[in-house]
Design a protein around this motif. Structure first.
Motif, PDB file in Angstrom:
ATOM      1  N   ASP A 332       0.851  -1.186   0.000  1.00  0.00           N
ATOM      2  CA  ASP A 332       0.000   0.000   0.000  1.00  0.00           C
ATOM      3  C   ASP A 332       0.886   1.234   0.000  1.00  0.00           C
ATOM      4  N   PHE A 333       0.277   2.379  -0.259  1.00  0.00           N
ATOM      5  CA  PHE A 333       0.993   3.634  -0.140  1.00  0.00           C
ATOM      6  C   PHE A 333       1.355   3.865   1.326  1.00  0.00           C
ATOM      7  N   ALA A 334       2.413   4.637   1.539  1.00  0.00           N
ATOM      8  CA  ALA A 334       2.870   4.917   2.902  1.00  0.00           C
ATOM      9  C   ALA A 334       2.647   6.377   3.276  1.00  0.00           C
ATOM     10  N   ASP A 335       1.919   7.119   2.439  1.00  0.00           N
ATOM     11  CA  ASP A 335       1.669   8.533   2.717  1.00  0.00           C
ATOM     12  C   ASP A 335       0.199   8.728   3.078  1.00  0.00           C
ATOM     13  N   PHE A 336      -0.341   9.904   2.806  1.00  0.00           N
ATOM     14  CA  PHE A 336      -1.723  10.214   3.183  1.00  0.00           C
ATOM     15  C   PHE A 336      -2.756   9.356   2.460  1.00  0.00           C
ATOM     16  N   ARG A 337      -2.340   8.601   1.455  1.00  0.00           N
ATOM     17  CA  ARG A 337      -3.269   7.715   0.747  1.00  0.00           C
ATOM     18  C   ARG A 337      -3.386   6.340   1.388  1.00  0.00           C
ATOM     19  N   ALA A 338      -2.553   6.047   2.375  1.00  0.00           N
ATOM     20  CA  ALA A 338      -2.538   4.715   2.993  1.00  0.00           C
ATOM     21  C   ALA A 338      -3.923   4.345   3.525  1.00  0.00           C
ATOM     22  N   GLY A 339      -4.365   3.132   3.183  1.00  0.00           N
ATOM     23  CA  GLY A 339      -5.628   2.616   3.682  1.00  0.00           C
ATOM     24  C   GLY A 339      -6.864   3.207   3.042  1.00  0.00           C
ATOM     25  N   THR A 340      -6.698   4.015   2.008  1.00  0.00           N
ATOM     26  CA  THR A 340      -7.850   4.696   1.403  1.00  0.00           C
ATOM     27  C   THR A 340      -8.230   4.142   0.034  1.00  0.00           C
ATOM     28  N   ASP A 341      -7.370   3.318  -0.559  1.00  0.00           N
ATOM     29  CA  ASP A 341      -7.531   2.834  -1.940  1.00  0.00           C
ATOM     30  C   ASP A 341      -7.419   3.952  -2.962  1.00  0.00           C
ATOM     31  N   ARG A 342      -7.041   5.147  -2.545  1.00  0.00           N
ATOM     32  CA  ARG A 342      -6.821   6.247  -3.493  1.00  0.00           C
ATOM     33  C   ARG A 342      -5.490   6.056  -4.208  1.00  0.00           C
ATOM     34  N   ILE A 343      -5.421   6.599  -5.422  1.00  0.00           N
ATOM     35  CA  ILE A 343      -4.181   6.573  -6.188  1.00  0.00           C
ATOM     36  C   ILE A 343      -3.712   7.985  -6.507  1.00  0.00           C
ATOM     37  N   PHE A 344      -4.617   8.834  -6.963  1.00  0.00           N
ATOM     38  CA  PHE A 344      -4.235  10.138  -7.493  1.00  0.00           C
ATOM     39  C   PHE A 344      -4.420  11.254  -6.484  1.00  0.00           C
ATOM     40  N   PRO A 345      -3.332  11.893  -6.030  1.00  0.00           N
ATOM     41  CA  PRO A 345      -3.488  13.104  -5.219  1.00  0.00           C
ATOM     42  C   PRO A 345      -4.180  14.203  -6.024  1.00  0.00           C
ATOM     43  N   THR A 346      -4.854  15.096  -5.335  1.00  0.00           N
ATOM     44  CA  THR A 346      -5.504  16.220  -6.002  1.00  0.00           C
ATOM     45  C   THR A 346      -4.471  17.278  -6.381  1.00  0.00           C
ATOM     46  N   ARG A 347      -4.914  18.231  -7.169  1.00  0.00           N
ATOM     47  CA  ARG A 347      -4.052  19.360  -7.549  1.00  0.00           C
ATOM     48  C   ARG A 347      -3.495  20.045  -6.314  1.00  0.00           C
ATOM     49  N   GLN A 348      -4.355  20.343  -5.350  1.00  0.00           N
ATOM     50  CA  GLN A 348      -3.905  21.051  -4.156  1.00  0.00           C
ATOM     51  C   GLN A 348      -2.979  20.191  -3.305  1.00  0.00           C
ATOM     52  N   GLU A 349      -3.236  18.904  -3.249  1.00  0.00           N
ATOM     53  CA  GLU A 349      -2.363  18.024  -2.476  1.00  0.00           C
ATOM     54  C   GLU A 349      -0.954  17.992  -3.052  1.00  0.00           C
ATOM     55  N   TRP A 350      -0.849  17.983  -4.390  1.00  0.00           N
ATOM     56  CA  TRP A 350       0.483  18.024  -4.992  1.00  0.00           C
ATOM     57  C   TRP A 350       1.181  19.343  -4.668  1.00  0.00           C
ATOM     58  N   LEU A 351       0.464  20.446  -4.748  1.00  0.00           N
ATOM     59  CA  LEU A 351       1.070  21.738  -4.419  1.00  0.00           C
ATOM     60  C   LEU A 351       1.528  21.761  -2.963  1.00  0.00           C
ATOM     61  N   ASP A 352       0.718  21.206  -2.080  1.00  0.00           N
ATOM     62  CA  ASP A 352       1.089  21.148  -0.663  1.00  0.00           C
ATOM     63  C   ASP A 352       2.315  20.254  -0.450  1.00  0.00           C
ATOM     64  N   GLU A 353       2.361  19.119  -1.135  1.00  0.00           N
ATOM     65  CA  GLU A 353       3.491  18.216  -0.985  1.00  0.00           C
ATOM     66  C   GLU A 353       4.782  18.842  -1.515  1.00  0.00           C
ATOM     67  N   LEU A 354       4.681  19.578  -2.614  1.00  0.00           N
ATOM     68  CA  LEU A 354       5.854  20.263  -3.159  1.00  0.00           C
ATOM     69  C   LEU A 354       6.398  21.277  -2.158  1.00  0.00           C
ATOM     70  N   ALA A 355       5.505  22.062  -1.589  1.00  0.00           N
ATOM     71  CA  ALA A 355       5.928  23.067  -0.611  1.00  0.00           C
ATOM     72  C   ALA A 355       6.551  22.405   0.616  1.00  0.00           C
ATOM     73  N   ALA A 356       5.933  21.328   1.088  1.00  0.00           N
ATOM     74  CA  ALA A 356       6.446  20.638   2.270  1.00  0.00           C
ATOM     75  C   ALA A 356       7.809  19.999   1.999  1.00  0.00           C
ATOM     76  N   HIS A 378      -2.856  18.032 -15.186  1.00  0.00           N
ATOM     77  CA  HIS A 378      -2.178  19.291 -14.897  1.00  0.00           C
ATOM     78  C   HIS A 378      -0.676  19.127 -15.070  1.00  0.00           C
ATOM     79  N   VAL A 379      -0.022  20.235 -15.386  1.00  0.00           N
ATOM     80  CA  VAL A 379       1.430  20.319 -15.411  1.00  0.00           C
ATOM     81  C   VAL A 379       1.877  21.098 -14.185  1.00  0.00           C
ATOM     82  N   PHE A 380       2.798  20.531 -13.436  1.00  0.00           N
ATOM     83  CA  PHE A 380       3.366  21.187 -12.263  1.00  0.00           C
ATOM     84  C   PHE A 380       4.833  21.480 -12.515  1.00  0.00           C
ATOM     85  N   SER A 381       5.310  22.544 -11.949  1.00  0.00           N
ATOM     86  CA  SER A 381       6.744  22.808 -11.999  1.00  0.00           C
ATOM     87  C   SER A 381       7.143  23.550 -10.733  1.00  0.00           C
ATOM     88  N   ALA A 382       8.338  23.237 -10.243  1.00  0.00           N
ATOM     89  CA  ALA A 382       8.820  23.874  -9.024  1.00  0.00           C
ATOM     90  C   ALA A 382      10.335  23.841  -9.011  1.00  0.00           C
TER      91      ALA A 382
END
Length: 384
Positions: A332-356, A378-382
């Motif tokens: 399973d995933f070891a991040d905030f997706r663990a135990g949720t069966d989710r695969i794709f983080p949202t746009r805002q979650e990716w932005l938050d993860e990049l900042a963190a 979406h295309v992200f860049s940082a």
């Protein structure tokens, strides 16, 4: 130019390139096509359950174990079935009680599934959206029982007879990919133009090279060393042939879930990292982003493309590529997706993860109000 000015220019060039790639297309109606794909997928899911004798008797109830056993689901694909059931419940097509028993599955017959597929074909003909894309999703739906049992792999459908044409429709020629690939290529060119030394590029999870094919022409005439990588040699062989005319492209293996140093990549040894539709495979998104940041040189930049919303059509196709390996079915995933069966983080979650992870000067196109945001690409860049 100030840091803020550079980001604004990158965002402007990325958006302009994306818009040029889809100029004249009916982007609003593309969202309607995506909705039809999702509707067809839901009907196919319900029909697949029923064709295995589930929920046929009046008042019949089943739990996940009974559903899994009736369809002989391979252990590594059980989470896909859980996601199916969640989707059906969310759409009012099945009921679940507090003890995990499912009942009252909406009756769906073969004729209704075929009718939905026929409407989908009719609408899809009106789009320059990669003609093989819809056909691929339709074919995957036809093989759902075999895919669940691991009697056929999705790769066999996607790369039938070693042909990459369907994969190109999935990753390159459809409208959303045309926008995002062109936008990513524009960001990379703008970055490379500002450097006064060789730009060391690492593409992670390059796969069939759908994004690579748009990026390489944009880097012509610039001082670039390009390393095309994937986790398997399967794609490297095809890429060496496909990109043989680009002598400054090298090829190698790279696993984003392993440490870069143990794979021969020293900290600070890369100026530009590209990752197209692969970072969702990171077992821990934050950890992988931090690893990429350490790999980058000072002022190096990460560019990546991601799907940021779920589609039911993906649950009947591409998500079979994302199941854990057969030997580790419970992985399973070891991040905030663990135990949720989710695969794709949202746009805002990716932005938050990049900042963190310590990135700065974040950009993301298209914006949340753009018609293509309904598709979720979406295309992200940082910058490091």
């Amino acid at each position: 130019m100030t840091s803020g000015g550079v980001v604004e220019e990158l965002a402007r060039r990325a958006a302009a390139a994306g818009e040029a790639a889809v100029a004249g297309a009916d982007l609003a109606s593309l969202g309607d096509l995506a909705d039809l794909l999702d509707q067809a997928a839901l009907l196919a899911i319900a029909y697949t359950l029923r064709r295995h004798g589930l929920f046929e008797a009046p008042g019949a109830v089943h739990d996940l174990r009974e559903i899994r056993d009736a369809m002989k689901v391979a252990p590594r694909h059980v989470r896909i079935v859980r996601r199916w059931l969640d989707a059906l419940e969310r759409e009012g097509m099945i009921e679940r009680d507090g003890e995990g028993w499912y009942r009252n599955l909406r009756r769906v017959e073969a004729a209704e599934v075929e009718g939905a597929r026929g409407r989908l074909d009719l609408v899809a003909r009106g789009f320059a959206h990669g003609p093989g894309l819809t056909r691929f999703f339709q074919q995957a739906v036809s093989y759902l029982p075999e895919l669940l049992r691991d009697e056929i792999s999705l790769q066999a459908l996607l790369f039938a007879d070693g042909d990459l044409d369907v994969a190109d429709d999935v990753y390159r020629r459809n409208l959303a990919s045309r926008y995002t690939n062109s936008a990513a290529a524009a960001v990379m060119r703008e970055f490379a133009e500002r450097r006064d030394a060789t730009v060391r590029v690492l593409e992670i999870g390059a796969g069939v090279g759908g994004t690579t094919a748009e990026v390489l022409p944009e880097l012509v005439g610039l001082d670039v060393d390009y390393l095309f990588t994937d986790v398997t040699r399967f794609f490297l062989v095809a890429a060496k042939e496909r990109f043989a005319s680009w002598p400054w492209v090298r090829y190698g293996l790279f696993d984003l879930n392993r440490g870069a140093v143990e794979q021969g990549c020293a900290p600070g040894s890369v100026d530009l990292v590209l990752a197209a539709n692969v970072l969702h495979n990171a077992r821990h998104a934050g950890r992988v982003l931090r690893g990429i940041r350490e790999l980058l040189s000072p002022d190096g930049r990460l560019v990546f493309i991601e799907t940021c919303r779920d589609h039911y059509q993906l649950m009947t196709s591409m998500q079979f590529l994302m199941s854990p390996p057969a030997g580790d079915a419970e992985a399973d995933f070891a991040d905030f997706r663990a135990g949720t069966d989710r695969i794709f983080p949202t746009r805002q979650e990716w932005l938050d993860e990049l900042a963190a992870a310590g990135f700065r000067d974040l950009l993301c196109v298209p914006g949340p109000d753009h018609p293509l945001s309904r598709i979720g690409q979406h295309v992200f860049s940082a910058e490091r």
